[in-house]
Write a protein that holds these residues in place. Structure first.
Motif, PDB file in Angstrom:
ATOM      1  N   UNK A 176     -92.725   1.454  -6.824  1.00 43.22           N
ATOM      2  CA  UNK A 176     -93.359   1.834  -5.559  1.00 43.22           C
ATOM      3  C   UNK A 176     -94.683   1.119  -5.332  1.00 43.22           C
ATOM      4  N   UNK A 177     -95.149   0.366  -6.317  1.00 42.97           N
ATOM      5  CA  UNK A 177     -96.373  -0.421  -6.205  1.00 42.97           C
ATOM      6  C   UNK A 177     -97.583   0.437  -5.799  1.00 42.97           C
ATOM      7  N   UNK A 178     -97.689   1.596  -6.458  1.00 43.19           N
ATOM      8  CA  UNK A 178     -98.850   2.442  -6.230  1.00 43.19           C
ATOM      9  C   UNK A 178     -98.741   3.398  -5.066  1.00 43.19           C
ATOM     10  N   UNK A 179     -97.613   3.401  -4.355  1.00 44.11           N
ATOM     11  CA  UNK A 179     -97.417   4.298  -3.217  1.00 44.11           C
ATOM     12  C   UNK A 179     -96.865   5.622  -3.740  1.00 44.11           C
ATOM     13  N   UNK A 180     -97.697   6.659  -3.716  1.00 47.37           N
ATOM     14  CA  UNK A 180     -97.320   7.926  -4.337  1.00 47.37           C
ATOM     15  C   UNK A 180     -96.082   8.538  -3.686  1.00 47.37           C
ATOM     16  N   UNK A 202    -103.644   3.160  -5.906  1.00 41.77           N
ATOM     17  CA  UNK A 202    -103.784   3.834  -7.197  1.00 41.77           C
ATOM     18  C   UNK A 202    -103.021   3.095  -8.295  1.00 41.77           C
ATOM     19  N   UNK A 203    -103.544   3.078  -9.509  1.00 40.76           N
ATOM     20  CA  UNK A 203    -102.840   2.437 -10.626  1.00 40.76           C
ATOM     21  C   UNK A 203    -101.488   3.108 -10.872  1.00 40.76           C
ATOM     22  N   UNK A 204    -100.510   2.308 -11.295  1.00 38.43           N
ATOM     23  CA  UNK A 204     -99.167   2.846 -11.543  1.00 38.43           C
ATOM     24  C   UNK A 204     -99.199   3.957 -12.588  1.00 38.43           C
ATOM     25  N   UNK A 205    -100.075   3.801 -13.592  1.00 38.94           N
ATOM     26  CA  UNK A 205    -100.152   4.818 -14.645  1.00 38.94           C
ATOM     27  C   UNK A 205    -100.598   6.165 -14.079  1.00 38.94           C
ATOM     28  N   UNK A 206    -101.552   6.138 -13.126  1.00 44.15           N
ATOM     29  CA  UNK A 206    -102.020   7.387 -12.517  1.00 44.15           C
ATOM     30  C   UNK A 206    -100.925   8.034 -11.683  1.00 44.15           C
ATOM     31  N   UNK A 207    -100.158   7.215 -10.947  1.00 44.59           N
ATOM     32  CA  UNK A 207     -99.052   7.742 -10.150  1.00 44.59           C
ATOM     33  C   UNK A 207     -97.995   8.362 -11.059  1.00 44.59           C
ATOM     34  N   UNK A 208     -97.678   7.684 -12.151  1.00 43.82           N
ATOM     35  CA  UNK A 208     -96.676   8.199 -13.088  1.00 43.82           C
ATOM     36  C   UNK A 208     -97.119   9.538 -13.673  1.00 43.82           C
ATOM     37  N   UNK A 209     -98.393   9.652 -13.979  1.00 43.24           N
ATOM     38  CA  UNK A 209     -98.917  10.908 -14.528  1.00 43.24           C
ATOM     39  C   UNK A 209     -98.745  12.058 -13.541  1.00 43.24           C
TER      40      UNK A 209
END
Length: 403
Positions: A214-218, A187-194
């Motif tokens: 975390x390189x996209x790791x939720x 997943x994109x970092x922006x989506x994880x941050x959201x």
């Protein structure tokens, strides 16, 4: 109202596929109920065996669990509100069985027991669902036992397998050929941050930093945002490049990395191990005063030994998982150095060590940075191939020092 797929971050295509399949499964159940089991109704987008693939943190097990909940949903959509959804997501549904390997492999006896139970009629009238996390850990014999069940599945049983990829090293070609594959992406970092901001209440700046680190790791992003110990462990790992000043320092850094992973693993399983041992001893009559109580405990030595074996295997796996997280962080640093050397127009993984990465980029060539990155990735591969972690890490440290 939040549906069962809400935790699948940045996986719109996969979610759409799973929603269609869950709807088709609900239609099939209604058709069978109305016309009988021999009605000839087609599954139309639904099938009895699935493989969820993707990089670490992409949400393979989350997707499988969410799909299992959608199959058990009273509305057939994965509403997230009904008893079927709640019990499946909570791991207590009578018709959903989860295989989460505690050791380094999944044995044939586990799979045979699971397949036998999964062949029974669903108590809830919908589906028997078997979710196998880390299906790449199936032994050859376990894979063959599972293959037989997938080749001749009971009419109401669905198998959901989670693997890093469909490469033969991860899942056998014969099993792969009988399953529908759902590929997941990082997943994109922006989506994880959201997600961290809206669902977990993490401040926006912390969420942005944690998602990138975390390189996209939720799950890892959530730990970094919430757990000070996780942040300290990461800082210690990212200090490794500065410590590699000679051969002795390389071995010291390797020992520190291994010991940190061992300490993290021991702390995470200590309470669980103690609880399991206490529960087993109680079940075997520990503390009893009646006739035969002491004899029962003496005769339980074999069961206690088997418990210790399982716990040791679990501790080894947890240790390797902790070490792998450290190696991913280290790979991210050398990736930042490489991109800085090449002046690539991409954001750094580790914003808090970006200055250190730029300094290293001023001293190393792109080839030297790439060799160091490859050394970290080779260490991960070696450990996956059961090379002793200490040997693999020491070899990596020497390669990082030499460049």
């Amino acid at each position: 109202m939040v549906d069962v797929f809400a935790d699948l971050v940045g996986q719109d295509e996969a979610v759409a596929t799973l929603r269609r399949a869950a709807t088709a499964a609900a239609v099939l159940l209604r058709a069978t109920a109305e016309a009988g089991p021999d009605s000839g109704a087609e599954l139309a987008g639904m099938t009895h065996a699935w493989i969820f693939t993707g990089p670490p943190g992409s949400g393979r097990s989350v997707a499988a669990r969410a799909f299992a909940a959608a199959l058990q949903c009273a509305l057939g959509t994965g509403c997230g509100d009904c008893a079927g959804c709640h019990t499946t997501l909570g791991g207590t549904h009578a018709d959903v069985r989860f295989v989460v390997p505690e050791g380094l492999s999944i044995s044939v006896s586990e799979i045979r027991t699971l397949v036998l139970r999964a062949a029974s009629t669903p108590a809830g009238g919908r589906w028997q669902v078997v979710v196998i996390e880390d299906a790449d850990r199936l032994t050859e014999a376990a894979g063959n036992a599972l293959l037989k069940a997938i080749e001749e599945p009971p009419p109401r049983t669905v198998f959901l397998l989670c693997t890093p990829s469909t490469h033969p090293d991860d899942i056998s070609v014969t099993i792969r050929s009988r399953c529908r594959v759902v590929p997941l992406r990082q997943p994109p970092a922006a989506a994880v941050a959201t997600v961290l901001t809206t669902r977990d209440g993490v401040p926006a700046d912390v969420a942005t930093w944690a998602a990138a680190a975390a390189q996209g790791h939720v799950g890892r992003a959530r730990r970094l945002a919430r757990d000070p110990d996780a942040r300290r462990r990461r800082e210690a790992v990212l200090a490794v490049p500065r410590r590699l000043t000679g051969v002795g320092a390389c071995f010291d850094a390797a020992s520190a990395l291994i010991e940190a992973a061992e300490g993290e693993a021991a702390a995470s399983v200590a309470e669980l191990n103690a609880g399991e041992r206490t529960a087993l001893e109680t079940a075997l009559g520990a503390g009893g005063t009646g006739r035969g109580a002491s004899g029962a405990i003496r005769g339980a030595a074999g069961q206690l030994k088997e418990l210790e074996r399982r716990q040791k295997s679990r501790a080894t796996r947890v240790q390797r998982d902790a070490l792998d997280r450290a190696l991913v962080d280290l790979a991210g640093f050398y990736r930042d150095v490489l991109t800085a050397t090449l002046r690539a127009p991409v954001d750094p993984v580790h914003t808090d060590t970006a200055e250190l990465a730029r300094t290293a980029a001023g001293r190393w060539t792109a080839e030297a940075a790439l060799r160091r990155l490859e050394a970290v990735l080779a260490c991960r591969t070696a450990i996956e191939a059961n090379v002793k972690p200490r040997i693999a890490v020491e070899t990596m440290m020497l390669a990082l020092w030499r460049g």
